[in-house]
Design an enzyme around this catalytic site. Structure first.
Site, PDB file in Angstrom:
ATOM      1  CG  ASP A   1      -0.108  -0.194   2.531  1.00 28.52           C
ATOM      2  OD1 ASP A   1       1.111   0.057   2.504  1.00 28.52           O
ATOM      3  OD2 ASP A   1      -0.707  -0.577   3.552  1.00 28.52           O
TER       4      ASP A   1
ATOM      5  CD  GLU B   1       0.725  -6.711   3.214  1.00 25.86           C
ATOM      6  OE1 GLU B   1       0.689  -5.477   3.149  1.00 25.86           O
ATOM      7  OE2 GLU B   1       1.453  -7.322   4.009  1.00 25.86           O
TER       8      GLU B   1
ATOM      9  CD  GLU C   1       0.125   4.465   4.457  1.00 35.12           C
ATOM     10  OE1 GLU C   1      -0.853   5.132   4.897  1.00 35.12           O
ATOM     11  OE2 GLU C   1       1.297   4.802   4.665  1.00 35.12           O
TER      12      GLU C   1
ATOM     13  CG  HIS D   1       5.850   4.356  10.422  1.00 33.06           C
ATOM     14  ND1 HIS D   1       5.596   3.125  10.960  1.00 33.06           N
ATOM     15  CD2 HIS D   1       5.317   4.342   9.186  1.00 33.06           C
ATOM     16  CE1 HIS D   1       4.944   2.388  10.075  1.00 33.06           C
ATOM     17  NE2 HIS D   1       4.757   3.108   8.995  1.00 33.06           N
TER      18      HIS D   1
ATOM     19  NE  ARG E   1       3.192  11.450   4.116  1.00 34.49           N
ATOM     20  CZ  ARG E   1       4.352  10.942   3.728  1.00 34.49           C
ATOM     21  NH1 ARG E   1       4.626   9.668   3.976  1.00 34.49           N
ATOM     22  NH2 ARG E   1       5.245  11.677   3.117  1.00 34.49           N
TER      23      ARG E   1
ATOM     24  CG  HIS F   1      10.184   6.055  10.408  1.00 33.41           C
ATOM     25  ND1 HIS F   1      10.590   7.062   9.567  1.00 33.41           N
ATOM     26  CD2 HIS F   1       9.546   5.149   9.627  1.00 33.41           C
ATOM     27  CE1 HIS F   1      10.214   6.781   8.331  1.00 33.41           C
ATOM     28  NE2 HIS F   1       9.569   5.619   8.347  1.00 33.41           N
TER      29      HIS F   1
HETATM   30  C1  UD1 Z   1       6.421   5.009   4.074  1.00 33.46           C
HETATM   31  C2  UD1 Z   1       5.091   4.568   3.475  1.00 33.46           C
HETATM   32  C3  UD1 Z   1       4.250   3.866   4.529  1.00 33.46           C
HETATM   33  C4  UD1 Z   1       5.037   2.744   5.214  1.00 33.46           C
HETATM   34  C5  UD1 Z   1       6.342   3.305   5.745  1.00 33.46           C
HETATM   35  C6  UD1 Z   1       7.172   2.211   6.341  1.00 33.46           C
HETATM   36  C7  UD1 Z   1       4.015   5.975   1.762  1.00 33.46           C
HETATM   37  C8  UD1 Z   1       3.230   7.184   1.494  1.00 33.46           C
HETATM   38  N1  UD1 Z   1       4.343   5.746   3.034  1.00 33.46           N
HETATM   39  O1  UD1 Z   1       6.115   5.995   5.048  1.00 33.46           O
HETATM   40  O2  UD1 Z   1       3.102   3.312   3.915  1.00 33.46           O
HETATM   41  O3  UD1 Z   1       4.273   2.227   6.266  1.00 33.46           O
HETATM   42  O4  UD1 Z   1       7.067   3.904   4.664  1.00 33.46           O
HETATM   43  O5  UD1 Z   1       8.201   2.683   7.126  1.00 33.46           O
HETATM   44  O6  UD1 Z   1       4.352   5.246   0.866  1.00 33.46           O
HETATM   45  N2  UD1 Z   1      13.832   8.656   5.812  1.00 33.46           N
HETATM   46  C9  UD1 Z   1      15.219   8.599   5.805  1.00 33.46           C
HETATM   47  N3  UD1 Z   1      15.822   7.414   5.487  1.00 33.46           N
HETATM   48  C10 UD1 Z   1      15.125   6.284   5.187  1.00 33.46           C
HETATM   49  C11 UD1 Z   1      13.723   6.355   5.220  1.00 33.46           C
HETATM   50  C12 UD1 Z   1      13.075   7.540   5.505  1.00 33.46           C
HETATM   51  O7  UD1 Z   1      15.881   9.584   6.073  1.00 33.46           O
HETATM   52  O8  UD1 Z   1      15.733   5.251   4.932  1.00 33.46           O
HETATM   53  C13 UD1 Z   1      13.157   9.943   6.141  1.00 33.46           C
HETATM   54  C14 UD1 Z   1      13.239  10.970   4.993  1.00 33.46           C
HETATM   55  O9  UD1 Z   1      13.385  12.256   5.523  1.00 33.46           O
HETATM   56  C15 UD1 Z   1      11.847  10.820   4.337  1.00 33.46           C
HETATM   57  C16 UD1 Z   1      10.988  10.566   5.554  1.00 33.46           C
HETATM   58  O10 UD1 Z   1      11.766   9.714   6.397  1.00 33.46           O
HETATM   59  O11 UD1 Z   1      11.490  11.971   3.621  1.00 33.46           O
HETATM   60  C17 UD1 Z   1       9.636   9.944   5.291  1.00 33.46           C
HETATM   61  O12 UD1 Z   1       9.728   8.818   4.437  1.00 33.46           O
HETATM   62  P1  UD1 Z   1       8.438   8.389   3.545  1.00 33.46           P
HETATM   63  O13 UD1 Z   1       8.758   7.159   2.757  1.00 33.46           O
HETATM   64  O14 UD1 Z   1       7.940   9.561   2.790  1.00 33.46           O
HETATM   65  O15 UD1 Z   1       7.333   8.100   4.628  1.00 33.46           O
HETATM   66  P2  UD1 Z   1       7.192   6.938   5.699  1.00 33.46           P
HETATM   67  O16 UD1 Z   1       6.507   7.517   6.877  1.00 33.46           O
HETATM   68  O17 UD1 Z   1       8.478   6.252   5.873  1.00 33.46           O
HETATM   69  N1  UDP Z   2      11.405  -3.172  11.230  1.00 35.17           N
HETATM   70  C1  UDP Z   2      12.789  -3.278  11.254  1.00 35.17           C
HETATM   71  N2  UDP Z   2      13.514  -2.399  12.005  1.00 35.17           N
HETATM   72  C2  UDP Z   2      12.929  -1.417  12.737  1.00 35.17           C
HETATM   73  C3  UDP Z   2      11.522  -1.298  12.689  1.00 35.17           C
HETATM   74  C4  UDP Z   2      10.779  -2.183  11.916  1.00 35.17           C
HETATM   75  O1  UDP Z   2      13.347  -4.169  10.618  1.00 35.17           O
HETATM   76  O2  UDP Z   2      13.657  -0.667  13.399  1.00 35.17           O
HETATM   77  C5  UDP Z   2      10.623  -4.121  10.425  1.00 35.17           C
HETATM   78  C6  UDP Z   2       9.458  -4.788  11.136  1.00 35.17           C
HETATM   79  O3  UDP Z   2       9.850  -5.934  11.844  1.00 35.17           O
HETATM   80  C7  UDP Z   2       8.539  -5.124   9.975  1.00 35.17           C
HETATM   81  C8  UDP Z   2       8.724  -3.928   9.049  1.00 35.17           C
HETATM   82  O4  UDP Z   2      10.006  -3.390   9.382  1.00 35.17           O
HETATM   83  O5  UDP Z   2       8.967  -6.280   9.278  1.00 35.17           O
HETATM   84  C9  UDP Z   2       7.627  -2.938   9.304  1.00 35.17           C
HETATM   85  O6  UDP Z   2       7.965  -1.729   8.762  1.00 35.17           O
HETATM   86  P1  UDP Z   2       7.256  -0.384   9.158  1.00 35.17           P
HETATM   87  O7  UDP Z   2       6.737  -0.462  10.544  1.00 35.17           O
HETATM   88  O8  UDP Z   2       8.224   0.692   8.829  1.00 35.17           O
HETATM   89  O9  UDP Z   2       6.076  -0.275   8.097  1.00 35.17           O
HETATM   90  P2  UDP Z   2       4.576  -0.842   8.015  1.00 35.17           P
HETATM   91  O10 UDP Z   2       4.602  -2.313   8.267  1.00 35.17           O
HETATM   92  O11 UDP Z   2       3.764  -0.085   8.994  1.00 35.17           O
HETATM   93  O12 UDP Z   2       4.158  -0.490   6.617  1.00 35.17           O
END
Ligand code: UD1
Ligand code: UDP
Length: 371
Positions: free
Chosen positions: A95, A117, A131, A207, A209, A240
């Site tokens: 998603d 999924e 999502e 984490h 949004r 996160h």
């Molecule tokens: C994204 C997904 C969400 C998923 C989540 C898992 C969308 C809209 N959101 O949300 O569905 O549950 O990932 O974690 O697709 N950042 C870093 N390094 C990284 C990752 C993120 O610095 O490796 C920071 C960056 O500043 C980035 C911000 O986190 O801009 C947000 O990342 P983003 O992918 O936009 O949103 P998530 O909340 O991670």
């Molecule tokens: N996870 C990880 N390290 C972390 C936090 C989460 O490996 O510090 C793993 C977690 O076990 C799961 C996946 O990341 O397999 C979930 O990711 P996240 O919570 O970011 O996203 P969501 O499942 O809500 O989309």
């Protein structure tokens, strides 16, 4: 047959890597992986652990990126990859914005899409945001739908999607089975140093949004009250990398002695920590599947869930995003042994660890049926 898997965030990687390994092992399939790089560090932590081969990385991540920047950057950068590779099918997961946009880009090239999924729904278009809409739209585009549970299949049927739908289990269980070990040494240096003897560990993640801002502040305040109330509780919170979360966590929880704010864990550390925790507090989707698989109760820091299977079974409970309710729900579990034991039962509605194999077989059968 060429199968291109496209993913870009941590949870997609956890759930797609076991499938990619299965695709790589199949002699009838040429497997190509394209990362969008919606995440960076948190994505590579998983990809490196599983050791899969990556052919393309669109590297789209920007600090504090918006939904629009992710969408436009993925859409424009993936076009040439799809045009030059010409895969028979593109696989996307779940998603995220990566998944929806990759599906849309494949549709623009008239390439069939397989949705891994598929069929999870809350029926609230703004929660989780974005999502819920991402997965509905991906479902409209996809030709093949790999639904983790029967409940997910029924959700698709309600939307008149019944062709090409297969109940496979969730590939997260495939991943979990390879990472959780009876004897395990953490790689993370902080986890190595924590003395868990005589302590109960609450693992927490947040984490989403829609939780940024006031809900996150309430969640953190509740957790702070918990460690002030119970002297035997240690909270481990891998934070996160989103700066909006990081900054708030540091501000509210940074000085609490029994709360460990640590960088994101590699997935083997994370899965082993889940299996050794007393309780999980989370707004994550993946953790709601992983913790029940090893009998760890989960309080969901959201107002709804698209994973009702574990709620029905009693190992997952919705705690909402208000401070008092989260505090009370947690206190109840920490003090009422009977209630805790009722929740702490291992149930696994998400499969037997062979979802990836089933998905590959369905893809092969689909290909045979169209030539
Ligand atoms: C994204 C997904 C969400 C998923 C989540 C898992 C969308 C809209 N959101 O949300 O569905 O549950 O990932 O974690 O697709 N950042 C870093 N390094 C990284 C990752 C993120 O610095 O490796 C920071 C960056 O500043 C980035 C911000 O986190 O801009 C947000 O990342 P983003 O992918 O936009 O949103 P998530 O909340 O991670
Ligand atoms: N996870 C990880 N390290 C972390 C936090 C989460 O490996 O510090 C793993 C977690 O076990 C799961 C996946 O990341 O397999 C979930 O990711 P996240 O919570 O970011 O996203 P969501 O499942 O809500 O989309």
């Amino acid at each position: 047959m060429k199968v291109m898997s496209v993913f870009g965030t941590r949870p997609e990687a956890v759930k797609m890597c076991p499938l990619v390994r299965e695709l790589e092992a199949c002699t009838e399939i040429e497997s190509v992986v394209c990362l969008t790089g919606q995440h960076r560090e948190m994505l590579w932590q998983v990809v490196d652990l599983f050791g899969i081969e990556v052919k393309y990385n669109l590297d789209v991540m920007l600090p504090r990126q918006t939904l629009t920047t992710i969408t436009t950057r993925v859409l424009s950068k993936i076009e040439t990859v799809l045009q030059s590779e010409k895969p028979d099918i593109v696989l996307v997961h779940g998603d995220t914005t990566t998944s929806f946009v990759a599906a849309l880009a494949a549709f623009y090239q008239q390439i069939p899409v397989g949705h891994v999924e598929a069929g999870l729904r809350t029926y609230d278009r703004y929660s989780p945001f974005p999502e819920e809409m991402n997965r509905c739209l991906t479902g409209r585009i996809a030709a093949l739908h790999f639904a983790p549970t029967e409940n997910n299949r029924i959700n698709l049927e309600r939307e008149n999607i019944s062709k090409g739908v297969f109940v496979t289990g969730n590939t997260v269980i495939d991943a979990f089975k390879t990472t959780v070990k009876e004897k395990y040494n953490y790689k993370d240096s902080i986890l190595q140093k924590i003395d868990f003897t005589g302590k109960r560990c609450i693992l927490m993640t947040a984490h989403r949004r829609e939780n940024l801002g006031a809900p996150l502040i309430s969640i953190f305040k509740a957790v702070k009250r918990i460690v002030e109330t119970f002297s035997d509780i240690e909270v481990i919170y891998p934070v996160h990398m989103n700066p909006a979360i990081h900054d708030t966590a540091e501000k509210i929880l940074g000085n609490s002695e029994h709360i460990y704010l640590i960088p994101p864990l590699d997935v083997a550390d994370m899965h082993n920590l889940i299996s050794r925790s007393s309780l999980v507090l989370t707004d994550s989707g993946g953790l709601q599947e992983e913790a029940p698989a090893c009998g760890i109760p989960v309080l969901v820091l959201r107002t709804e869930t698209e994973r009702p299977e574990a709620v029905t079974a009693g190992t997952v409970r919705i705690a909402g995003v208000e401070e008092e309710r989260i505090y009370q729900e947690t206190v109840r579990l920490l003090t009422d042994t009977e209630d805790y034991n009722r929740m702490a039962k291992a149930i696994n509605p998400y499969g037997d660890g062979h979802a990836s194999e089933r998905i590959v077989q369905h893809i092969l059968e689909w290909k045979r049926s169209i030539v």
